[in-house]
Write an enzyme that holds these catalytic residues in place. Sequence first.
Site, PDB file in Angstrom:
ATOM      1  N   TYR A 163     -14.747  47.824 -31.826  1.00 16.05           N
ATOM      2  CA  TYR A 163     -13.402  48.724 -33.427  1.00 16.05           C
ATOM      3  C   TYR A 163     -11.808  47.418 -32.650  1.00 16.05           C
ATOM      4  O   TYR A 163     -10.851  48.812 -31.993  1.00 16.05           O
ATOM      5  CB  TYR A 163     -13.377  50.328 -32.885  1.00 16.05           C
ATOM      6  CG  TYR A 163     -14.110  50.848 -33.583  1.00 16.05           C
ATOM      7  CD1 TYR A 163     -14.545  50.829 -34.853  1.00 16.05           C
ATOM      8  CD2 TYR A 163     -15.223  51.475 -32.937  1.00 16.05           C
ATOM      9  CE1 TYR A 163     -15.296  51.513 -34.945  1.00 16.05           C
ATOM     10  CE2 TYR A 163     -16.051  52.515 -32.714  1.00 16.05           C
ATOM     11  CZ  TYR A 163     -16.443  52.328 -34.121  1.00 16.05           C
ATOM     12  OH  TYR A 163     -17.656  53.254 -34.119  1.00 16.05           O
ATOM     13  N   LYS A 174     -20.742  48.648  -2.773  1.00 11.82           N
ATOM     14  CA  LYS A 174     -19.980  50.108  -2.825  1.00 11.82           C
ATOM     15  C   LYS A 174     -21.151  50.544  -3.655  1.00 11.82           C
ATOM     16  O   LYS A 174     -21.187  51.499  -4.687  1.00 11.82           O
ATOM     17  CB  LYS A 174     -18.896  49.680  -4.263  1.00 11.82           C
ATOM     18  CG  LYS A 174     -18.517  51.592  -4.046  1.00 11.82           C
ATOM     19  CD  LYS A 174     -17.442  51.835  -3.301  1.00 11.82           C
ATOM     20  CE  LYS A 174     -17.291  52.967  -3.567  1.00 11.82           C
ATOM     21  NZ  LYS A 174     -16.595  54.121  -2.452  1.00 11.82           N
ATOM     22  N   ASP A 224     -14.924  50.491   0.469  1.00 17.35           N
ATOM     23  CA  ASP A 224     -13.061  50.599   0.499  1.00 17.35           C
ATOM     24  C   ASP A 224     -13.526  51.053   2.511  1.00 17.35           C
ATOM     25  O   ASP A 224     -11.990  50.808   3.095  1.00 17.35           O
ATOM     26  CB  ASP A 224     -13.218  52.529   0.002  1.00 17.35           C
ATOM     27  CG  ASP A 224     -14.427  53.043   0.655  1.00 17.35           C
ATOM     28  OD1 ASP A 224     -15.279  52.141   0.537  1.00 17.35           O
ATOM     29  OD2 ASP A 224     -14.908  54.607   0.401  1.00 17.35           O
ATOM     30  N   ASP A 282     -12.954  38.188  -3.938  1.00 16.49           N
ATOM     31  CA  ASP A 282     -11.267  37.932  -4.512  1.00 16.49           C
ATOM     32  C   ASP A 282     -10.188  39.065  -3.981  1.00 16.49           C
ATOM     33  O   ASP A 282      -9.637  38.536  -3.020  1.00 16.49           O
ATOM     34  CB  ASP A 282     -11.151  38.700  -6.069  1.00 16.49           C
ATOM     35  CG  ASP A 282     -11.022  37.399  -6.452  1.00 16.49           C
ATOM     36  OD1 ASP A 282      -9.456  37.121  -5.770  1.00 16.49           O
ATOM     37  OD2 ASP A 282     -10.215  37.959  -7.514  1.00 16.49           O
ATOM     38  N   ASP A 306      -7.538  37.982  -0.140  1.00 13.84           N
ATOM     39  CA  ASP A 306      -6.246  38.904   0.132  1.00 13.84           C
ATOM     40  C   ASP A 306      -5.735  38.969   1.328  1.00 13.84           C
ATOM     41  O   ASP A 306      -4.607  38.991   1.370  1.00 13.84           O
ATOM     42  CB  ASP A 306      -5.401  38.936  -1.308  1.00 13.84           C
ATOM     43  CG  ASP A 306      -5.116  37.826  -2.747  1.00 13.84           C
ATOM     44  OD1 ASP A 306      -6.361  37.277  -2.519  1.00 13.84           O
ATOM     45  OD2 ASP A 306      -4.101  38.371  -3.288  1.00 13.84           O
TER      46      ASP A 306
END
Length: 354
Positions: free
Chosen positions: A145, A189, A222, A246, A250
């Site tokens: 859609y 994770k 985390d 990634d 940083d």
Amino acid sequence: MTEFTIATIPGDGVGREVMPESIRVLDALAPRHDASFRYTGFDWSTEYYLQHGCMMPPGGIEQLRGFDALLLGAVGHPDVPDHITLNGLLLPIRRAFDQYACVRPAKLYAGVASPLRDKAPGSIDMVVVRENTEGEYAQVGGFVYHHMPQEVAVQTAVFTRHGVERIIRYAFDLARKRNGKKRVASITKSNAQGFGMVLWDRTFAEVRREYPDIETESLLIDAAAMNFIRRPESFDVVVGSNLFGDILSDISAMIVGSMGLAPSANIDPTRRFPSLFEPVHGSAPDIAGKGIVNPLAMILSAGQMLEFLGLEQAAAELESAVAEVLAEGKALPKDLGGTVSTSAVTDAVLAKVA
Ligand SMILES: NC(=O)c1ccc[n+]([C@@H]2O[C@H](COP(=O)([O-])OP(=O)(O)OC[C@H]3O[C@@H](n4cnc5c(N)ncnc54)[C@H](O)[C@@H]3O)[C@@H](O)[C@H]2O)c1
């Protein structure tokens, strides 16, 4: 004298400013190491896209295939969505040339202040090894859609046993080669991503048995983000998926002072295809064209290229020159608290190289 052929893709924004600086340093070092570089420039960029409707021409990958290595500045422009620039140039190159290991070192050099309190020079010295060809960046999915009120987007992460095993093995081999803290941390994770990342954890547990000399830990993303801030000194080699690598790279770039110091190598360890060397940072439109971008991330990326091409001594000299410039603190760019222009920073590196 060995001649290496290098494809250069300056790209957008500050990418165009830092590319020539790295070439100046490469050309200063090469003759002393019985090497020379023959560059071929490619103007593939957002400007190229706006003119031609594509980031690189059809057959662009084939044009790059024969080079010994590829150097890239950065891509990205405020007028064009990032998924177009990234998916039109950088990601196809990484995938077509099976550059499955993205290697992003982060070292706290003397003379550079970490935003973290009381960190001694050299205390942070890690490499983030990011899986670079599959995972969350596999581009599998679609819209249903499309552009309608009930639109559905499906995005699938792809984890293969082959892909996961080879990047984990690369991380262990790198920890051995670095011969530093001899640690590998694996980041997933798997409590929430119950398939792909469970496969990753299982593979990590198996591969690590082959490396009894390397200490290991498995962290959730985390917890890893927290521990990059809380105990960055404890990390040596950190291996994670495309997305997690990634993001973590940083963080690792910032805790050692600036994005302007973070180099990156996209490597095909089998050497079937050319590898690509580029800074971690993007096109930085906020500072582009001002002559103040820090060229050291690009210069250090060129250093990674030297090492990969077998010019280890030249690579070591390049890194020492950068380290000396930083330690002296007389020729620092704006992001490191100085006032010196992009080309003057390179001049200082060249003076050390000489
Ligand atoms: N590999 C790549 O080509 C790559 C990587 C990241 C982002 N991008 C693209 O770049 C564009 C800008 O993205 P962004 O702003 O999120 O990230 P960015 O890395 O371009 O900039 C983030 C911040 O860091 C600063 N910075 C980055 N590199 C610097 C350097 N060498 N010297 C001094 N300061 C520096 C910038 O001025 C900016 O404030 C976007 O279009 C994005 O998609 C491309």
